[in-house]
Design a protein around this motif. Structure first.
Motif, PDB file in Angstrom:
ATOM      1  N   ASN A 107      -6.981 -33.548  -3.956  1.00  0.00           N
ATOM      2  CA  ASN A 107      -5.981 -32.724  -4.329  1.00  0.00           C
ATOM      3  C   ASN A 107      -5.488 -31.821  -3.316  1.00  0.00           C
ATOM      4  OD1 ASN A 107      -6.208 -33.437  -7.139  1.00  0.00           O
ATOM      5  ND2 ASN A 107      -8.350 -32.722  -7.182  1.00  0.00           N
ATOM      6  N   SER A 116      -0.939 -33.493  -4.502  1.00  0.00           N
ATOM      7  CA  SER A 116      -1.774 -34.695  -4.492  1.00  0.00           C
ATOM      8  C   SER A 116      -1.647 -35.664  -3.139  1.00  0.00           C
ATOM      9  CB  SER A 116      -1.728 -35.598  -5.550  1.00  0.00           C
ATOM     10  OG  SER A 116      -1.759 -34.825  -6.894  1.00  0.00           O
ATOM     11  N   GLY A 169      -2.983 -38.415  -9.857  1.00  0.00           N
ATOM     12  CA  GLY A 169      -2.758 -37.112  -9.292  1.00  0.00           C
ATOM     13  C   GLY A 169      -3.151 -35.808 -10.030  1.00  0.00           C
ATOM     14  N   TYR A 196      -6.585 -32.053 -12.307  1.00  0.00           N
ATOM     15  CA  TYR A 196      -7.231 -32.796 -11.382  1.00  0.00           C
ATOM     16  C   TYR A 196      -7.522 -34.262 -11.775  1.00  0.00           C
ATOM     17  CZ  TYR A 196      -7.615 -28.737  -8.323  1.00  0.00           C
ATOM     18  OH  TYR A 196      -7.376 -27.627  -7.669  1.00  0.00           O
ATOM     19  N   GLY A 230       0.772 -38.029  -4.530  1.00  0.00           N
ATOM     20  CA  GLY A 230      -0.188 -38.782  -5.078  1.00  0.00           C
ATOM     21  C   GLY A 230       0.435 -40.447  -5.084  1.00  0.00           C
TER      22      GLY A 230
END
Length: 505
Positions: free
Chosen positions: A75, A126, A203, A209, A246
């Protein structure tokens, strides 16, 4: 005995029906007859086997991917300081009340004093770890302009991050944290993706989270207007703000993309997600790690879509490809023999169906390498071998339209309903053009319907070069009426093909 209760319940409706039928015909059954009827009825069999059955359809199980590579997803939180200017005058300068509040300002200031306030803006995103020594990849817009970046692992350990490199055109950033023996993700090959394959995104949407979502590949090499150098992967994987940067996994557990954008009217997911292919990402990341400048392939052409009307005017079988509107002098395309009016249909063996597909193919070409460009020249297929160079740094300079000054000759073209003039030396120098005529007047008619306006320069009509007003008049006189004709015009420093249908002589 285990089946007695279910059987009696199932038989009860049948017995009730029998009693009703007997009552209607005026007779009744005795107890013995009831017993015989119940005894002779076939027993119903219910399968009570609770053993697990094999699934008829095999659905993907994502747990091995998350168990093995989930810890490598991080994160990212960033803080940006934004300066806000405030003015005490509550009215804008064009308001009739503006002048009455000017005297409230400090001496020498117009419209009142201006105060500066610093506001901290925090954003979440992310990323994923690509090396055990702390290199992390994320989307460029997650950390762009950030003054402070913090990376948090799945074990809740937080590290300050250093920005190694960021590319706005590729929306990719590389971070570095001071850590060792970190879990990493394997990098896949996005060129091997196919429409319909399963995907997995990990992500922090809206700050939740380690959220996992899944979907399939919807389309490949999808161009978007504001990111012309990225051949996006389109999917239906649900991603939202916070998912940016992410990883997008394939079923082998390999990262094949960075989650980057969504198409939305509400601010949330609507079924269209766009990810940057990992092959594009890693090319940029390697340049960051090697401390090299990011370079883009350069062809040196201005292109536009081929509309059905334009395809008819150019005598093409289908409205596909990228129509070359202009070729920069001395550019790779010019040296290879590509001309305005050619239609690019392939690039290095990959089809070009529309104009949006060409920039990513060219931009991702390594400068100094050769590319085979398939074109249609006057409808005839040809292949040009182009030595691709690096995109010049001054390519984003704005262009300004130019009005003619001191023309040497003016002529009316009745079939087009326009007035045109020869070029002047000033216009030729300012716009770097060496042929054509300037439109100085447009009446209602074919030219106006084609979108011509005063100040535009006509350089070609029916793929014939226009050198002066006499040449234009001669070409127009020879063309048929009521048939679409391609015409190359220039406005400022940009060229474009339009279609005009001439009136009768």
């Amino acid at each position: 005995m285990a089946n007695s209760r279910p059987n009696s319940l199932l038989k009860r409706p049948k017995l009730l029906i029998t009693a009703v039928v007997a009552a209607c015909f005026g007779f009744s059954l005795g107890a013995t007859e009831w017993a015989q009827a119940d005894a002779t009825a076939p027993a119903l069999s219910i399968n009570t086997n609770t053993a697990p059955q094999q699934a008829l359809v095999a659905l993907p199980d994502f747990t091995p991917i998350i168990d093995r590579y989930g810890p490598a997803v991080v994160n990212i939180s960033s803080t940006t300081n934004k300066v806000i200017h405030q003015q005490t005058n509550p009215f804008p300068p064009n308001s009739p009340f503006y002048q009455f509040f000017q005297h409230f300002g400090a001496p020498g200031q117009r419209g009142g004093p201006r105060h500066q306030q610093h506001e901290k803006i925090q954003s979440l995103g992310s990323g994923f770890i690509i090396s055990p020594d702390g290199y992390i990849v994320t989307a460029g817009h997650v950390v762009r302009g950030a003054n402070h970046i913090v990376v948090t692992l799945t074990n809740h350990h937080a590290y300050p991050a250093k920005l190694i490199g960021l590319s706005v055109r590729y929306d990719t950033a590389l971070l570095k944290i001071d850590a060792k023996d970190l879990p990493t993700v394997p990098i896949g090959n996005s060129d091997h993706l196919k429409v319909g394959q399963w995907l997995l995104a990990v992500g922090a949407p809206f700050g939740f989270y380690n959220t996992v979502t899944q979907g399939v590949v919807s389309a490949m090499n999808r161009p978007l207007p504001d990111d012309e150098y990225i051949p996006f992967i389109q999917s239906d994987v649900p991603i939202n703000p916070g998912n940016s940067g992410g990883p997008l996994f394939n079923m082998k557990g390999q990262v094949i993309g960075i989650n980057d954008q969504i198409y939305t009217n509400s601010g949330g997911y609507m079924g269209l997600s766009f990810s940057i292919p990992i092959n594009t990402v890693m090319r940029v990341v390697q340049d960051f790690k090697d401390h090299k400048p990011i370079q883009f392939g350069y062809l040196g052409v201005e292109v536009q879509d081929v509309t059905p009307q334009m395809a008819q005017a150019l005598h093409l079988q289908e409205p596909v490809g990228a129509l070359v509107a202009s070729v920069m002098p001395g550019s790779p395309a010019a040296k290879a023999g590509i001309q305005a009016g050619d239609v690019i249909v392939t690039y290095n063996g990959k089809p070009v169906y529309n104009v949006g597909q060409l920039p990513p193919l060219v931009g991702n070409t390594v400068p100094g390498s050769h590319a085979n460009v398939g074109i249609l020249h006057h409808g005839v297929a040809e292949t040009k071998n182009v030595l691709v160079t690096a995109l010049p740094k001054n390519m984003d300079e704005p262009s300004n339209s130019t009005q003619p000054s001191k023309p040497t000759k003016t002529l009316k073209i009745p079939r087009m309903d326009i007035h045109v003039q020869d070029l002047t030396p000033d216009i030729e120098k300012q716009l770097d053009v060496h042929h054509g005529v300037v439109v100085v007047g447009v009446s209602e008619g074919p030219a106006a319907e084609a979108g011509l306006m005063p100040g535009m320069i006509i350089q070609q009509i029916n793929q014939q070069t226009v050198n002066n007003v006499s040449t234009l008049a001669s070409i127009v006189a020879s063309l048929p009426a009521d048939q679409p004709v391609p015409m190359l015009v220039r406005q400022g420093k940009a060229s474009i093909y339009v279609v005009i249908t001439l009136s009768k002589k």
